[in-house]
Design an enzyme around this catalytic site. Structure first.
Site, PDB file in Angstrom:
ATOM      1  N   CYS A 137       0.875  -1.188   0.000  1.00 51.53           N
ATOM      2  CA  CYS A 137       0.000   0.000   0.000  1.00 51.53           C
ATOM      3  C   CYS A 137       0.900   1.222   0.000  1.00 51.53           C
ATOM      4  CB  CYS A 137      -0.919  -0.015   1.220  1.00 51.53           C
ATOM      5  SG  CYS A 137      -1.793  -1.588   1.488  1.00 51.53           S
ATOM      6  N   ALA A 138       1.481   1.554  -1.141  1.00 48.99           N
ATOM      7  CA  ALA A 138       2.644   2.438  -1.188  1.00 48.99           C
ATOM      8  C   ALA A 138       2.308   3.929  -1.209  1.00 48.99           C
ATOM      9  CB  ALA A 138       3.509   2.109  -2.403  1.00 48.99           C
ATOM     10  N   GLY A 139       1.134   4.309  -1.687  1.00 45.34           N
ATOM     11  CA  GLY A 139       0.846   5.733  -1.834  1.00 45.34           C
ATOM     12  C   GLY A 139       0.820   6.472  -0.508  1.00 45.34           C
ATOM     13  N   PRO A 140       1.275   7.729  -0.490  1.00 46.73           N
ATOM     14  CA  PRO A 140       1.812   8.510  -1.621  1.00 46.73           C
ATOM     15  C   PRO A 140       3.309   8.329  -1.870  1.00 46.73           C
ATOM     16  CG  PRO A 140       1.625   9.927   0.282  1.00 46.73           C
ATOM     17  CD  PRO A 140       1.086   8.577   0.711  1.00 46.73           C
ATOM     18  N   GLY A 141       3.989   7.446  -1.108  1.00 52.73           N
ATOM     19  CA  GLY A 141       5.349   7.089  -1.479  1.00 52.73           C
ATOM     20  C   GLY A 141       6.446   7.359  -0.478  1.00 52.73           C
ATOM     21  N   GLY A 142       6.099   7.868   0.711  1.00 50.24           N
ATOM     22  CA  GLY A 142       7.139   8.164   1.686  1.00 50.24           C
ATOM     23  C   GLY A 142       7.921   6.934   2.117  1.00 50.24           C
ATOM     24  N   GLU A 183       0.174   0.465  -5.605  1.00 50.29           N
ATOM     25  CA  GLU A 183      -0.821   1.466  -5.216  1.00 50.29           C
ATOM     26  C   GLU A 183      -2.024   1.347  -6.150  1.00 50.29           C
ATOM     27  OE1 GLU A 183      -3.228   4.236  -3.969  1.00 50.29           O
ATOM     28  OE2 GLU A 183      -1.440   3.650  -2.822  1.00 50.29           O
ATOM     29  N   ASP A 223       1.162  -1.377   4.953  1.00 48.69           N
ATOM     30  CA  ASP A 223       0.764  -0.200   5.733  1.00 48.69           C
ATOM     31  C   ASP A 223      -0.650   0.136   5.264  1.00 48.69           C
ATOM     32  OD1 ASP A 223       0.485   2.121   7.122  1.00 48.69           O
ATOM     33  OD2 ASP A 223       2.203   3.138   6.249  1.00 48.69           O
ATOM     34  N   CYS A 250      -1.391   3.523  11.132  1.00 43.38           N
ATOM     35  CA  CYS A 250      -1.164   4.758  11.890  1.00 43.38           C
ATOM     36  C   CYS A 250      -2.374   4.996  12.788  1.00 43.38           C
ATOM     37  CB  CYS A 250      -0.896   5.953  10.972  1.00 43.38           C
ATOM     38  SG  CYS A 250      -2.194   6.308   9.790  1.00 43.38           S
TER      39      CYS A 250
END
Length: 503
Positions: free
Chosen positions: A302-307, A327, A372, A425
């Site tokens: 779940c990569a977005g937005p990429g941090g 994503e 994530d 989070c």
């Protein structure tokens, strides 16, 4: 009426406190109608949030640049916008005592102006006359002359007592201690209940709730990360940032327009909460089993937005591994590509697709997988000031099936001997320990790892000293803003078992 109370045109003079009216020093046509640029930026942020459902942290930097605010004014605009958004519920309770109609009947733009005025009067070191005059001027500039009188009258009533007196008055009428805490700490009551439950679920005393709520309301320090092997902290340190004490390659900054820094523009120095940095490094630090096939392919499901993807990509490049960043939304997948551009291109690729299907499509293909997952964000309320007023209790129930499906897909995508990290989070047990326990109950192809110990090993100093990280079954880890100075990140780590060892 005596002649001395009238001017030469027969109009009555304004009365002062003694009963004698005094002339205003300015005619209405002469009163300022020009908005102070910093207050205008804050107003534009609040309007974008309430009208367009925008995110303040994305809107604010663009508006600061558009209006060319200097560092001082940018800091003022940031505190004003974020403070008004964080305290919205409390300020609305105060305003409802000072307005002669329900707040929902006010023009939304006028209500946003009143929130900005209330924050200046009650929570900032702005002289009352300046807060009143400038807020009325803002109203005339952006809404119109007509509402200026209303804003002036309402804010004068707000200014009749300080914040503590208002809170005492409002809390005294609350039906219970949770509602009173909601008013005092500017959180919806359901979130206060949820965070109390979260503390207990993760082995913390419920008495910490006030500290946790206060940490949510503190202006967060900007966390920076230099991509390993690619970035440097030098520019940030030269500008006054301090080295982070928890994570290698991190720094803490007071903020400002970070886009002026060359390293930030180049993408090798990034804004990322230290909690996010820690969980990403923990997934990389977790030991693979001796029977693994080598540390070759990693997956950010779940990569977005990429941090996290940028940090993982840099670490993968150092280790000779490759990262696939997934994503589902194409526009967010493009953000991931932009975040990864500083990383050597042979070390990463991006997939735009549903993460729930990836495990079946690439079964057992990855040695390290991080999921994530989308969550309520209750652990990041200090960085997303508007989110506490947007979220609803039903969000937890609606997200639960997706979180379980994504974790299952992550496990399916992991090679025997590989490592899976489940991250949120949010500290809420419905999104954390309940999901983990459900997976361990249903599946026989995973075993839990000690996430707290691995998280400690990934940090520069032990995080659990005096503040145990363990929660749930004792193998998961929970970070807290009031203890660790991070977002309330949750981490569970699993090892994928070979078929012969599934029990």
């Amino acid at each position: 009426m005596t002649a001395e109370r009238r001017n030469d045109r027969g109009r009555e003079r304004n009365r002062g406190g003694s009963g004698r009216r005094q002339f205003s020093q300015q005619a209405p046509s002469q009163r300022t109608r020009t908005a102070d640029p910093a207050r205008l930026v804050a107003f534009e942020v609040l309007r974008a949030v309430s009208r367009d459902d925008a995110y303040a942290n994305l809107v604010l930097p663009a508006r600061i640049r558009h209006h060319r605010l200097d560092r001082r004014d940018a800091g003022f605009a940031t505190e004003l916008a974020y403070g008004a958004l964080r305290g919205q519920g409390t300020y609305d309770s105060v305003l409802s005592r000072c307005v002669d109609r329900p707040l929902e009947r006010l023009d939304p733009a006028v209500l946003d102006v009143l929130r900005l005025g209330a924050h200046q009067l009650l929570s900032m070191r702005v002289p009352p006359h300046a807060a009143l005059n400038q807020t009325v001027a803002l109203t005339r500039a952006v809404v119109g002359a007509g509402p200026g009188s209303l804003v002036n009258a309402v804010l004068r009533r707000v200014a009749e007592q300080g914040l503590d007196a208002w809170l005492d008055e409002l809390a005294a009428e609350a039906p219970d201690e949770i509602e009173a805490a909601a008013i005092r700490h500017a959180h919806p009551a359901w979130i206060v209940r949820a965070l109390r439950q979260s503390l207990v679920a993760h082995g913390r005393p419920v008495s910490e709730i006030d500290d946790l709520l206060e940490a949510d309301n503190a202006a967060p320090v900007v966390n920076l990360v230099a991509l390993p092997g690619l970035g440097s902290l030098d520019e940030a340190l030269d500008a006054g940032a301090t080295r982070g004490e928890l994570v290698e390659g991190s720094a803490l900054s007071s903020g400002g327009d970070l886009g002026r820094w060359a390293a930030v523009r180049g993408g090798t120095l990034r804004v990322q909460d230290v909690g996010s940095q820690l969980v990403a490094r923990a997934v990389v630090a977790a030991p693979l089993s001796a029977g693994g096939n080598g540390d070759e392919r990693w997956l950010d499901l779940c990569a977005g937005p990429g941090g996290k993807a940028a940090l993982l990509g840099a670490l993968a490049s150092q280790r000779g591994a490759t990262l696939l960043a997934n994503e589902p939304a194409e526009h967010r997948a493009e953000l991931v590509r932009q975040a990864l551009r500083p990383v050597p291109p042979e070390a990463w690729s991006v997939r735009a697709g549903d993460g729930r299907t990836l495990g079946g499509e690439e079964r057992g293909a990855f040695t390290r997988v991080i999921a994530d997952v989308p969550c309520s964000g209750l652990g990041a309320l200090r960085r997303r000031p508007e989110s506490r007023w947007r979220r609803m209790p039903q969000d937890l129930a609606e997200l639960a099936p997706l979180q379980r499906e994504l974790l299952d897909s992550a496990i399916e995508a992991t090679a025997p001997g590989g490592v899976v990290g489940y991250v949120t989070c949010s500290p809420h047990p419905a999104e954390t320990t309940a999901v983990v326990e459900d997976a361990l109950r249903r599946r026989r192809d995973i075993e839990p790892l000690d996430a707290g110990a691995i998280l400690d090993a990934a940090a520069l100093e032990p995080l659990g000293a005096g503040h145990p990280l363990a929660s749930g079954r004792g193998t998961t880890a929970q970070l807290w803003p009031h203890i660790h100075g991070t977002d309330a990140m949750f981490l569970a780590l699993f090892r994928k078992l070979p078929p012969s060892k599934e029990s």
